[in-house]
Enzyme design. Structure first.
Site, PDB file in Angstrom:
ATOM      1  CE1 TYR A   1      -1.780   3.645   9.587  1.00 35.71           C
ATOM      2  CE2 TYR A   1      -0.589   2.620   7.774  1.00 35.71           C
ATOM      3  CZ  TYR A   1      -1.671   2.650   8.643  1.00 35.71           C
ATOM      4  OH  TYR A   1      -2.640   1.684   8.551  1.00 35.71           O
TER       5      TYR A   1
ATOM      6  CE  LYS B   1       3.388   3.393  13.828  1.00 40.08           C
ATOM      7  NZ  LYS B   1       3.943   3.073  12.531  1.00 40.08           N
TER       8      LYS B   1
ATOM      9  N   PRO C   1      -5.250  -0.138  18.174  1.00 35.10           N
ATOM     10  CG  PRO C   1      -7.190  -1.231  17.455  1.00 35.10           C
ATOM     11  CD  PRO C   1      -6.556  -0.640  18.677  1.00 35.10           C
TER      12      PRO C   1
ATOM     13  CE1 TYR D   1      -6.605   3.725  10.599  1.00 35.30           C
ATOM     14  CE2 TYR D   1      -5.745   3.780   8.358  1.00 35.30           C
ATOM     15  CZ  TYR D   1      -5.711   3.280   9.655  1.00 35.30           C
ATOM     16  OH  TYR D   1      -4.759   2.336   9.994  1.00 35.30           O
TER      17      TYR D   1
ATOM     18  CG  HIS E   1      -2.035  -0.976   1.154  1.00 36.77           C
ATOM     19  ND1 HIS E   1      -3.081  -0.998   2.058  1.00 36.77           N
ATOM     20  CD2 HIS E   1      -2.300  -1.964   0.273  1.00 36.77           C
ATOM     21  CE1 HIS E   1      -3.916  -1.962   1.738  1.00 36.77           C
ATOM     22  NE2 HIS E   1      -3.461  -2.567   0.666  1.00 36.77           N
TER      23      HIS E   1
END
Length: 396
Positions: free
Chosen positions: A390, A300, A296, A205, A77
């Site tokens: 991220y 991580k 979550p 998200y 991704h």
């Protein structure tokens, strides 16, 4: 208690999840003996379905050590999508910070490592019981009964506690020698597996006035989705239509619609932040969930565990080959530097994207939250900060 068979090894590892098996694998490649003791069965661990976003550094650790199924079976991704009140904003990881993440479930990481340890003749003992430890500041010992009912005493120079969030090893550290940090969250995730095509090539998200949602993928025909709920929610009381109604409210809009299908699994997942300091006591070293857990939202958990293992392996390799403990002695401080960065990012992402239940000043909280999201998403620097955190920070 009958006679115990004594096993002597260099490193005893409690826990055969990805962290414990990764460490055992790396040690074996360096010619360092280890024995892994696990209370769960191999099948139980393999069937525990967890999310799986791997940072670039985690992928490199696996691939460089010869465990490279992620490159064949995972999905790279190069970014992710934030949807705010139905409007999409893409975070271009590759363009902003030059690296990607990989979608690869945690149980697949476990299966790959378990198969590799088996193929290499690794000493991994599943389904153990009556597990106990002793002499953590001297020559650590692990007592256990194997799945055939035989009693063993494992003697090692180093003990690694990679035995998860209910860690026996962590609790074996005297209270006077430890400090634990907690944060509980007033919400949970309602998670589903659904037989449906992918709704998006990358994760979504979603932040909306109805609450948070996360749209993830598993395969071309099975998807994983979550939405914010009360921790006391009973998933068995929810119909498929009620579930999809909530997901539509939080994600659909401006021409985008989720691809829906039968719900094959549903679960409510409460979460918290936790850190144990230090990550060492005598000759016991903690790694992964035994030392820290995160919400979550920031993806991580597994990545922190693998980073711990990377640092711990460096210290153990130096210790056993040179006799110097300098790198090993720095393990806890080095690991905690990244742990607290990840705690901050995970807490921040969680509060940024979820609706926090509160009776007073809700309108102010919501308006302020939207202001923060605009500040980030309208700014290349803001998007770059999200991308850097991220995809993973550089190892010090």
């Amino acid at each position: 208690m009958g006679d115990r068979t004594v096993i002597t090894t260099q490193v005893a590892i409690m826990g055969a999840g990805p962290a414990g098996l990764m460490l055992s694998h790396l040690l074996a490649q360096a010619g360092i003996d280890s024995t892994v003791v696990e209370i769960r069965s191999r099948e139980a661990i393999s069937n525990t379905i967890r999310a799986g976003i791997l940072e670039a550094g985690s992928v490199n650790l696996l691939v460089d050590s010869g465990v490279d199924n992620v490159l064949r079976n995972g999905h790279e991704h190069e970014g992710t999508e934030f949807r705010v009140n139905g409007v999409s904003h893409r975070i271009d990881f590759k363009g902003l910070v030059g690296q990607s993440v990989w979608l690869y479930p945690q149980n697949d990481v476990f299966d790959d490592l378990a198969a590799r340890r088996e193929a290499d003749g690794g000493d991994v003992r599943y389904s153990c019981s009556n597990v106990d430890t002793a002499d953590l500041t001297g020559q650590p010992q692990v007592f256990f009964t194997d799945e055939d009912g035989k009693d063993f005493e494992l003697r090692a120079q180093i003990l690694v506690g990679a035995d998860g969030s209910r860690s026996h090893c962590r609790s074996a550290i005297p209270e006077s020698e430890r400090r634990w940090y907690f944060n509980e969250y007033p919400f949970a995730w309602f998670g589903i597996l659904t037989e449906a095509p992918r709704s998006s090539p990358e994760l979504i998200y979603a932040n909306s006035e109805h609450g948070f949602a996360l749209i993830s993928q598993r395969t071309d025909t099975v998807q994983r989705m979550y939405f914010q709920c009360d921790p006391g929610t009973n998933p068995d009381e929810w119909t498929d239509e009620q579930i999809w109604e909530q997901l539509r409210l939080r994600v659909n809009g401006n021409g985008f619609e989720l691809k829906e299908g039968p719900v094959t699994s549903k679960v409510v997942l409460p979460f918290r932040s936790f850190v144990a300091e230090p990550m060492r006591y005598g000759n016991l070293f903690l790694a992964g969930d035994a030392a820290h857990t995160v919400p979550p939202t920031g993806a991580k958990g597994l990545n922190l565990a693998l980073h711990d293992v990377r640092l711990l392996f460096e210290g153990l390799d130096s210790f056993f080959k040179s006799g110097s403990s300098a790198i090993l002695d720095a393990y806890s401080e080095r690991a905690l530097d990244r742990v607290w960065k990840a705690q901050n990012f995970s807490y921040w992402m969680t509060t940024l994207l979820h609706t926090v239940p509160q009776e007073e000043n809700h309108a102010f909280f919501r308006a302020r939250q939207l202001g923060e999201l605009r500040s980030l998403l309208d700014s290349e620097h803001g998007r770059a900060y999200i991308a850097e955190c991220y995809t993973g920070w550089q190892t010090k």
